[in-house]
Design a protein around this motif. Structure first.
Motif, PDB file in Angstrom:
ATOM      1  N   VAL A 147     -15.918 -41.545  14.152  1.00 47.56           N
ATOM      2  CA  VAL A 147     -16.175 -40.213  14.706  1.00 47.56           C
ATOM      3  C   VAL A 147     -17.146 -39.502  13.778  1.00 47.56           C
ATOM      4  N   GLU A 148     -18.206 -38.985  14.345  1.00 51.80           N
ATOM      5  CA  GLU A 148     -19.132 -38.205  13.536  1.00 51.80           C
ATOM      6  C   GLU A 148     -18.991 -36.731  13.918  1.00 51.80           C
ATOM      7  N   VAL A 149     -18.880 -35.868  12.911  1.00 52.12           N
ATOM      8  CA  VAL A 149     -18.778 -34.428  13.164  1.00 52.12           C
ATOM      9  C   VAL A 149     -20.082 -33.759  12.723  1.00 52.12           C
ATOM     10  N   VAL A 150     -20.762 -33.170  13.685  1.00 45.86           N
ATOM     11  CA  VAL A 150     -22.042 -32.513  13.406  1.00 45.86           C
ATOM     12  C   VAL A 150     -21.897 -31.031  13.687  1.00 45.86           C
ATOM     13  N   THR A 151     -22.350 -30.197  12.777  1.00 43.24           N
ATOM     14  CA  THR A 151     -22.284 -28.759  13.047  1.00 43.24           C
ATOM     15  C   THR A 151     -23.656 -28.260  13.471  1.00 43.24           C
ATOM     16  N   VAL A 152     -23.654 -27.243  14.307  1.00 46.03           N
ATOM     17  CA  VAL A 152     -24.912 -26.613  14.694  1.00 46.03           C
ATOM     18  C   VAL A 152     -24.794 -25.108  14.496  1.00 46.03           C
ATOM     19  N   THR A 153     -25.795 -24.539  13.867  1.00 47.03           N
ATOM     20  CA  THR A 153     -25.793 -23.122  13.513  1.00 47.03           C
ATOM     21  C   THR A 153     -27.132 -22.505  13.884  1.00 47.03           C
ATOM     22  N   ILE A 154     -27.089 -21.337  14.484  1.00 49.25           N
ATOM     23  CA  ILE A 154     -28.311 -20.556  14.638  1.00 49.25           C
ATOM     24  C   ILE A 154     -28.284 -19.542  13.506  1.00 49.25           C
ATOM     25  N   GLY A 155     -29.255 -19.601  12.616  1.00 49.95           N
ATOM     26  CA  GLY A 155     -29.192 -18.636  11.526  1.00 49.95           C
ATOM     27  C   GLY A 155     -30.229 -18.880  10.455  1.00 49.95           C
ATOM     28  N   PRO A 156     -30.504 -17.858   9.654  1.00 50.86           N
ATOM     29  CA  PRO A 156     -31.512 -17.938   8.604  1.00 50.86           C
ATOM     30  C   PRO A 156     -31.030 -18.788   7.430  1.00 50.86           C
ATOM     31  N   GLU A 157     -31.892 -18.955   6.459  1.00 48.51           N
ATOM     32  CA  GLU A 157     -31.589 -19.821   5.323  1.00 48.51           C
ATOM     33  C   GLU A 157     -30.277 -19.425   4.639  1.00 48.51           C
ATOM     34  N   ARG A 158     -30.045 -18.104   4.588  1.00 48.28           N
ATOM     35  CA  ARG A 158     -28.823 -17.603   3.968  1.00 48.28           C
ATOM     36  C   ARG A 158     -27.570 -18.307   4.512  1.00 48.28           C
ATOM     37  N   ALA A 159     -27.623 -18.676   5.806  1.00 57.22           N
ATOM     38  CA  ALA A 159     -26.456 -19.275   6.465  1.00 57.22           C
ATOM     39  C   ALA A 159     -26.081 -20.631   5.876  1.00 57.22           C
ATOM     40  N   GLU A 160     -26.989 -21.190   5.081  1.00 48.73           N
ATOM     41  CA  GLU A 160     -26.706 -22.540   4.570  1.00 48.73           C
ATOM     42  C   GLU A 160     -25.488 -22.568   3.657  1.00 48.73           C
ATOM     43  N   GLU A 161     -25.211 -21.452   3.033  1.00 48.71           N
ATOM     44  CA  GLU A 161     -24.028 -21.384   2.184  1.00 48.71           C
ATOM     45  C   GLU A 161     -22.772 -21.624   3.028  1.00 48.71           C
ATOM     46  N   THR A 162     -22.758 -20.953   4.179  1.00 49.23           N
ATOM     47  CA  THR A 162     -21.643 -21.104   5.107  1.00 49.23           C
ATOM     48  C   THR A 162     -21.587 -22.514   5.685  1.00 49.23           C
ATOM     49  N   ILE A 163     -22.773 -23.042   6.009  1.00 49.54           N
ATOM     50  CA  ILE A 163     -22.828 -24.395   6.579  1.00 49.54           C
ATOM     51  C   ILE A 163     -22.301 -25.410   5.567  1.00 49.54           C
ATOM     52  N   ARG A 164     -22.664 -25.240   4.301  1.00 51.18           N
ATOM     53  CA  ARG A 164     -22.177 -26.152   3.251  1.00 51.18           C
ATOM     54  C   ARG A 164     -20.658 -26.092   3.160  1.00 51.18           C
ATOM     55  N   MET A 165     -20.120 -24.927   3.450  1.00 49.05           N
ATOM     56  CA  MET A 165     -18.670 -24.774   3.438  1.00 49.05           C
ATOM     57  C   MET A 165     -18.043 -25.694   4.496  1.00 49.05           C
ATOM     58  N   ALA A 166     -18.651 -25.704   5.690  1.00 45.06           N
ATOM     59  CA  ALA A 166     -18.149 -26.580   6.764  1.00 45.06           C
ATOM     60  C   ALA A 166     -18.327 -28.045   6.381  1.00 45.06           C
ATOM     61  N   LEU A 167     -19.425 -28.349   5.719  1.00 45.33           N
ATOM     62  CA  LEU A 167     -19.660 -29.732   5.275  1.00 45.33           C
ATOM     63  C   LEU A 167     -18.637 -30.110   4.206  1.00 45.33           C
ATOM     64  N   ALA A 168     -18.327 -29.156   3.341  1.00 50.16           N
ATOM     65  CA  ALA A 168     -17.358 -29.420   2.277  1.00 50.16           C
ATOM     66  C   ALA A 168     -15.972 -29.676   2.858  1.00 50.16           C
ATOM     67  N   LYS A 169     -15.707 -29.106   4.025  1.00 48.07           N
ATOM     68  CA  LYS A 169     -14.405 -29.308   4.656  1.00 48.07           C
ATOM     69  C   LYS A 169     -14.354 -30.605   5.447  1.00 48.07           C
ATOM     70  N   GLY A 170     -15.474 -31.295   5.526  1.00 52.20           N
ATOM     71  CA  GLY A 170     -15.408 -32.623   6.129  1.00 52.20           C
ATOM     72  C   GLY A 170     -16.387 -32.928   7.248  1.00 52.20           C
ATOM     73  N   ALA A 171     -17.188 -31.943   7.667  1.00 56.26           N
ATOM     74  CA  ALA A 171     -18.220 -32.263   8.660  1.00 56.26           C
ATOM     75  C   ALA A 171     -19.224 -33.214   8.000  1.00 56.26           C
ATOM     76  N   ASP A 172     -19.855 -34.067   8.821  1.00 58.44           N
ATOM     77  CA  ASP A 172     -20.719 -35.098   8.251  1.00 58.44           C
ATOM     78  C   ASP A 172     -22.153 -34.631   8.052  1.00 58.44           C
ATOM     79  N   ARG A 173     -22.597 -33.740   8.907  1.00 60.27           N
ATOM     80  CA  ARG A 173     -24.019 -33.457   8.942  1.00 60.27           C
ATOM     81  C   ARG A 173     -24.191 -32.119   9.652  1.00 60.27           C
ATOM     82  N   ALA A 174     -25.315 -31.436   9.380  1.00 63.27           N
ATOM     83  CA  ALA A 174     -25.499 -30.107   9.967  1.00 63.27           C
ATOM     84  C   ALA A 174     -26.911 -29.935  10.508  1.00 63.27           C
TER      85      ALA A 174
END
Ligand SMILES: Cc1cc2nc3c(=O)[nH]c(=O)nc-3n(C[C@H](O)[C@H](O)[C@H](O)COP(=O)(O)OP(=O)(O)OC[C@H]3O[C@@H](n4cnc5c(N)ncnc54)[C@H](O)[C@@H]3O)c2cc1C
Lengths: 264, 321
Positions: free
Chosen positions: A54-81
């Protein structure tokens, strides 16, 4: 199996805040992973842990600042963003439901997921509509406000509970592929471990412009325009007890004694 | 021209929000100088239509398909009636079920959608008001389109009470039976040992308590007051209290004499469950928290300072946390 999770970075407002123009002043805002999306990420990660491939991919609409939040989702186990952003999104007054659905659908079409998990709503705009609008765009089935999910990928079926009002839940079977909007309480979102946070730094986070996903800047055109933002005049006529905690507690205690809640 | 409003029912009864919808829909129709049409789908449609026949409704369309809500039936029925009536506005409640069909209908009809509307003003175009950032601000939006959809927040408009003389028409929607979702039934949740709806005094705790280890503080207060402990949703989501303690839209509706809201912001879904309390007392560090809009008494301070003092007032002892 591929699960796409929509992840939004939401703005939280300080106790003291300023409005400038049509939005809250940047200096009064802090950003965090949307509460409802946190549960959606957790649900996807749990499915990936319980099943092979199973691959978990996150998708976000947002500026560069949002990457901090995206990394949080990756840290919780998502594979790719995937993060979608460019100048026309940056300069848009705000993104309405239809625009967000169109952007997310474009990414979903590229990713071709088996299903999509989305939060019921975002804590800041509280539209509560993006997931279902996305499903319609993709021609997927859907279920809104899901607080329990039992997936049978082989049968192409998701058995869910939809949380209705007043403590009533609806038991529904949803054909896959589908978009499910996830309600808080469906699971217990994990904290990101230190190891997870370190690993997240190395996970792929791809930035896509409108061109890359086959859209142009007409996507931000909207018949809906924000015209005002203001602090509502308090409708309340609360009596405020003021002073030290000892004094305010004293006032409340006296009130409760007057009301006969406690004696003496 | 018309305003088309979609009524809601559950387990054999028209939901209250449908009568609020009549009031809001009528006002919008008046603003626009048009008719108000209602649509009711599924179940005992004739009985429902009779109930919904309130003053201000011009026509009630019934679609006799299915027993309970299924968004597949709803989307098809609404889209087909929409094509027939060509309404300016499509209005639905901002309910869990409407959030399961309205966004899909708006996408499919390619009309703009604004959800959770608390007020509107229409002449030509419509300007709607909603809340954002957890109710700390209000925003207005101008919707510049010939046709649009809005969902209206429950309990913002009074229920239409007077009986009316609407025409009732069966609408022959052509429903594709291949729905993609199957509703298998319903279940009540949140029973158990304590019935917070029976309590005269509720001490209610929210996310301001921060950690499960801090709960004894409010338990001690509830004890000292002889009150029952209830909570906002995050406390239950975290598993710190059982579901039967949750106050709100998806929890219990409570009407105690006194409701002490501690560290609760007053989100709309929480307020839906407790605004009927006789007296509301709020303790919250944020002077702008929406809970103060409905509170009768307020203490703008840290609960970890105030609650221990309060426990001592009643001869109790604040636990060490
Ligand atoms: C479909 C749906 C259904 C929902 N149903 C419900 C429901 O039934 N019931 C419900 O409650 N919610 C429900 N919600 C969730 C709701 O939207 C809010 O998220 C929730 O009510 C927030 O809970 P809260 O006030 O405890 O937390 P928050 O909104 O985080 O508020 C915490 C408050 O504590 C204050 N605070 C922090 N520290 C302190 C301190 N030391 N001392 C004093 N104050 C402090 C803060 O200023 C803040 O105002 C639902 C949401 C959705 C989308």
């Amino acid at each position: 199996m591929k699960i796409l999770v929509t992840v939004k970075e939401v703005a939280e407002v300080d106790d003291e805040f300023r409005i400038s123009g049509l939005d809250i002043d940047e200096s009064s805002l802090e950003y965090d992973l949307n509460e409802w999306d946190d549960y959606a990420v957790e649900e996807a990660v749990q499915i990936s842990e319980e099943n092979d491939d199973v691959e978990v991919v996150t998708v976000t609409i947002g500026p560069e600042r949002a990457e901090e939040t995206i990394r949080m989702a990756l840290a919780k186990g998502a594979d790719r963003a995937v993060r979608v952003w460019d100048d026309s999104l940056e300069s848009a007054q705000f993104l309405d439901i239809d625009t967000k659905a169109e952007l997310l659908a474009a990414v979903a079409e590229q990713e071709d997921p088996d299903f999509v998990l989305s939060g019921v709503q975002a804590g800041d705009d509280a539209n509560g509509a993006t997931g279902v609008a996305l499903a319609e765009r993709l021609g997927f089935e859907w279920a809104a406000v899901v607080n329990s999910l039992d997936l049978d990928a082989d049968a192409g079926l998701a058995s869910v509970r939809r949380e209705l009002e007043g403590g009533v839940e609806e038991l529904t079977d949803v054909d896959l592929p589908a978009v499910l909007t996830i309600q808080t309480g469906i699971n217990e979102p994990r904290y990101a471990s230190l190891r997870g946070i370190r690993q997240a730094q190395r996970k792929p986070l791809e930035v896509q412009g409108l061109d890359d996903i086959g859209l142009d800047d007409s996507v931000v055109d909207s018949p809906v325009e924000r015209t005002e933002m203001y602090e509502p005049e308090s409708e309340g006529d609360a009596t405020y007890w003021e002073g030290s905690p000892e004094e305010t507690a004293g006032e409340l205690a006296e009130f409760l004694r007057d009301k006969g809640v406690v004696e003496g | 021209m018309t305003v088309l409003a979609v009524a809601e029912h559950r387990r054999g009864e028209v939901r209250d929000v449908s009568f609020e919808l009549v009031t809001a829909g009528r006002r919008l129709a008046d603003d626009l100088g048009t008719d108000l049409s209602l649509l009711v789908v599924g179940g005992d449609v004739d009985g429902f239509a009779e109930d919904l026949n309130r003053d201000g409704v011009d026509t009630i369309y019934t679609v006799d398909e299915g027993e309970e809500f299924n968004h597949g039936v709803y989307t098809q029925a609404i889209e087909q009636l929409h094509a027939e009536l060509d309404p300016t506005a499509l209005v639905t409640p901002n309910s869990v079920n409407a959030l399961d069909y309205a966004p899909a209908v708006a996408e499919s009809l390619d009309i703009p959608l604004v959800t959770d509307v608390i007020d509107f003003e229409a002449d030509g175009t419509v300007e709607v008001t909603r809340e954002q950032y957890g109710g700390k601000v209000e925003t207005t939006y101008d919707v510049d389109a010939d046709q649009y959809a809005i969902t209206i927040r429950p309990a913002e408009w009074p229920k239409a009470e007077e009986t009316g003389d609407a025409a009732i028409e069966a609408f022959d929607a052509d429903i594709d039976a291949d729905l993609g979702t199957t509703v298998n039934g319903f279940e009540e949740v949140g029973g158990g040992d304590v019935d917070i709806t029976e309590a005269d005094v509720l001490v209610s705790i929210g996310r301001g308590i921060e950690e499960e280890e801090n709960l004894p503080l409010v338990e001690e207060l509830a004890d000292a007051l002889g009150a029952t402990l209830s909570s906002s949703r995050p406390i239950v989501d975290n598993g710190w209290l059982p579901k039967n303690r949750q106050v709100g839209q998806s929890g219990k509706v409570v009407t105690p004499d006194i409701y002490i809201a501690i560290g609760i912001s007053g989100a709309v879904q929480h307020v839906a469950g407790m605004k009927g309390a006789d007296t509301i007392v709020a303790i919250n560090t944020d002077p702008n928290a929406p809970i103060y809009d409905i509170a009768d008494y307020g203490i703008v301070d840290d609960l970890f300072e105030v609650v221990p003092e309060l426990i001592e007032e009643f001869g109790g002892e604040a636990p060490d946390i």
